[in-house]
Scaffold this active site. Structure first.
Site, PDB file in Angstrom:
ATOM      1  N   GLY A 182       0.947  -1.092   0.027  1.00 19.13           N
ATOM      2  CA  GLY A 182      -0.192  -0.005   0.055  1.00 19.13           C
ATOM      3  C   GLY A 182       0.807   1.416  -0.006  1.00 19.13           C
ATOM      4  N   THR A 183       2.080   1.242  -0.481  1.00 22.30           N
ATOM      5  CA  THR A 183       2.693   2.710  -0.504  1.00 22.30           C
ATOM      6  C   THR A 183       2.083   3.371  -1.366  1.00 22.30           C
ATOM      7  OG1 THR A 183       4.275   1.751  -2.056  1.00 22.30           O
ATOM      8  CG2 THR A 183       4.784   1.384   0.312  1.00 22.30           C
ATOM      9  N   ASN A 184       1.574   2.952  -2.523  1.00 25.59           N
ATOM     10  CA  ASN A 184       0.899   3.740  -3.414  1.00 25.59           C
ATOM     11  C   ASN A 184      -0.333   4.584  -2.908  1.00 25.59           C
ATOM     12  OD1 ASN A 184       1.911   4.235  -6.588  1.00 25.59           O
ATOM     13  ND2 ASN A 184       2.401   1.990  -5.961  1.00 25.59           N
TER      14      ASN A 184
ATOM     15  N   LYS B 160      -6.106  -8.525  -7.750  1.00 28.08           N
ATOM     16  CA  LYS B 160      -7.434  -9.517  -8.356  1.00 28.08           C
ATOM     17  C   LYS B 160      -7.759  -9.081  -9.616  1.00 28.08           C
ATOM     18  CE  LYS B 160      -8.642 -12.546  -5.318  1.00 28.08           C
ATOM     19  NZ  LYS B 160      -8.936 -13.828  -5.736  1.00 28.08           N
ATOM     20  N   ILE B 161      -8.057  -9.784 -10.470  1.00 25.48           N
ATOM     21  CA  ILE B 161      -8.656  -9.402 -11.843  1.00 25.48           C
ATOM     22  C   ILE B 161     -10.140  -9.113 -11.661  1.00 25.48           C
ATOM     23  CG2 ILE B 161      -9.153 -10.142 -14.029  1.00 25.48           C
ATOM     24  CD1 ILE B 161      -6.667 -11.684 -14.060  1.00 25.48           C
ATOM     25  N   LEU B 162     -10.697  -8.019 -11.881  1.00 23.06           N
ATOM     26  CA  LEU B 162     -12.117  -7.600 -11.617  1.00 23.06           C
ATOM     27  C   LEU B 162     -12.893  -8.148 -12.721  1.00 23.06           C
ATOM     28  CD1 LEU B 162     -11.306  -3.659 -11.017  1.00 23.06           C
ATOM     29  CD2 LEU B 162     -12.246  -5.362  -9.250  1.00 23.06           C
TER      30      LEU B 162
ATOM     31  N   ASN C 206      -5.515   2.102 -13.293  1.00 18.25           N
ATOM     32  CA  ASN C 206      -4.426   1.296 -12.457  1.00 18.25           C
ATOM     33  C   ASN C 206      -3.102   1.524 -12.813  1.00 18.25           C
ATOM     34  OD1 ASN C 206      -3.581  -1.103 -11.249  1.00 18.25           O
ATOM     35  ND2 ASN C 206      -2.972  -2.061 -13.623  1.00 18.25           N
TER      36      ASN C 206
ATOM     37  N   HIS D  61       0.941   0.284 -13.337  1.00 18.35           N
ATOM     38  CA  HIS D  61       1.575  -1.065 -13.529  1.00 18.35           C
ATOM     39  C   HIS D  61       3.143  -0.563 -13.813  1.00 18.35           C
ATOM     40  CE1 HIS D  61       1.733  -5.025 -14.828  1.00 18.35           C
ATOM     41  NE2 HIS D  61       2.479  -4.575 -16.045  1.00 18.35           N
TER      42      HIS D  61
ATOM     43  N   SER E 133       3.324   2.696 -16.083  1.00 19.13           N
ATOM     44  CA  SER E 133       2.392   3.118 -16.602  1.00 19.13           C
ATOM     45  C   SER E 133       1.148   3.391 -15.769  1.00 19.13           C
ATOM     46  CB  SER E 133       1.882   2.427 -17.925  1.00 19.13           C
ATOM     47  OG  SER E 133       3.024   1.749 -18.488  1.00 19.13           O
TER      48      SER E 133
ATOM     49  N   ASP F 143      -4.224  -5.538 -18.079  1.00 17.75           N
ATOM     50  CA  ASP F 143      -3.539  -4.270 -18.237  1.00 17.75           C
ATOM     51  C   ASP F 143      -3.333  -3.956 -19.852  1.00 17.75           C
ATOM     52  OD1 ASP F 143      -2.361  -4.587 -15.743  1.00 17.75           O
ATOM     53  OD2 ASP F 143      -1.124  -6.160 -16.261  1.00 17.75           O
TER      54      ASP F 143
HETATM   55  C1  GAR Z   1       3.598  -1.227  -7.317  1.00 13.92           C
HETATM   56  O1  GAR Z   1       4.921  -1.554  -7.912  1.00 13.92           O
HETATM   57  C2  GAR Z   1       2.398  -1.392  -8.470  1.00 13.92           C
HETATM   58  O2  GAR Z   1       2.682  -0.827  -9.808  1.00 13.92           O
HETATM   59  C3  GAR Z   1       2.373  -2.766  -8.745  1.00 13.92           C
HETATM   60  O3  GAR Z   1       2.442  -3.439  -7.477  1.00 13.92           O
HETATM   61  C4  GAR Z   1       3.349  -2.651  -6.662  1.00 13.92           C
HETATM   62  C5  GAR Z   1       2.152  -2.195  -5.502  1.00 13.92           C
HETATM   63  O4  GAR Z   1       2.999  -1.497  -4.427  1.00 13.92           O
HETATM   64  N1  GAR Z   1       0.929  -3.248  -9.354  1.00 13.92           N
HETATM   65  C6  GAR Z   1       1.022  -4.354 -10.126  1.00 13.92           C
HETATM   66  O5  GAR Z   1       2.015  -4.993 -10.384  1.00 13.92           O
HETATM   67  C7  GAR Z   1      -0.379  -4.567 -10.608  1.00 13.92           C
HETATM   68  N2  GAR Z   1      -0.280  -5.536 -11.640  1.00 13.92           N
HETATM   69  P1  GAR Z   1       2.358  -0.952  -3.281  1.00 13.92           P
HETATM   70  O6  GAR Z   1       1.315  -1.715  -2.664  1.00 13.92           O
HETATM   71  O7  GAR Z   1       3.471  -0.449  -2.298  1.00 13.92           O
HETATM   72  O8  GAR Z   1       1.602   0.247  -3.764  1.00 13.92           O
END
Ligand code: GAR
Length: 193
Positions: A20-22, A95-97, A111, A113, A140, A149
């Protein structure tokens, strides 16, 4: 860009599965006057997701949903509509919605990626990028459609891969770019809101 303050901000839900850092970064962004969004709700498919603590810390409602159960998804749709959610940001949501869910929020799910889409869709992107001796990688932000994606790209950031990069260093360097790219993409979507 139009400044949206307080009540005028777009009600947003962030979906997470893990660290969850994003999410943390989007919460910080949402508090700025220049942010078009406010985060009303965090959804996780994983009750152990570390990121849930960012919702708790910021007094944001959160819900754990079992995305394998249709009844829970239907209930989630009701909750999102009841809370007038107009944007869903997937942030490390693994998860895939379902097609039906995406249809219900058509054009309103985005999203992030960790690759330069359309290249390296799916998981373990950094591993695959390094295995292929790529010279560049990046991240992206894109709209979510029914193809994995595969939706329209909003913004991308390209970075150079160094000779001594490994999975860990690449992950860190790409994440740093993600924290800038996600807010920038949200601003871009709502520039003419
Ligand atoms: C991020 O790097 C995000 O781009 C990636 O998971 C990480 C989540 O980090 N997402 C995917 O790979 C989606 N296919 P976070 O939980 O620290 O935000």
């Amino acid at each position: 860009m139009v400044k949206l303050i307080g009540v005028n901000k777009i009600n947003t839900s962030v979906f997470i599965s893990g660290r969850g850092t994003n999410l943390k970064n989007l919460i910080e962004f949402s508090k700025k006057n220049s942010s078009p969004i406010k985060i009303n709700m965090v959804i996780s498919n994983n009750k152990k997701a570390y990121g849930i603590r960012y919702a708790k810390k910021n007094k944001i409602k959160f819900k754990i949903i079992n995305f394998s159960k249709k009844s829970e998804i239907n209930n989630l749709l009701k909750i999102l509509n009841y809370n007038n959610i107009k944007l869903i940001c997937l942030a490390g949501f693994l998860k895939i919605l379902s097609k039906d869910f995406i249809k219900s929020f058509k054009g309103k799910i985005i999203n992030i990626h960790p690759s330069l889409l359309p290249r390296y869709k799916g998981l373990n992107t950094h591993e695959r990028v390094l295995e292929n001796n790529e010279k560049f990688t990046g991240c992206s932000v894109h709209f979510v459609n029914e193809k994995l994606d595969g939706g329209k790209i909003i913004l991308q950031k390209k970075i150079k891969i160094f000779k001594n990069d490994n999975i860990k260093s690449l992950k860190i360097r790409v994440l740093k770019e993600e924290y800038k790219l996600y807010p920038k993409s949200i601003k871009k979507i709502f520039t003419n809101y």
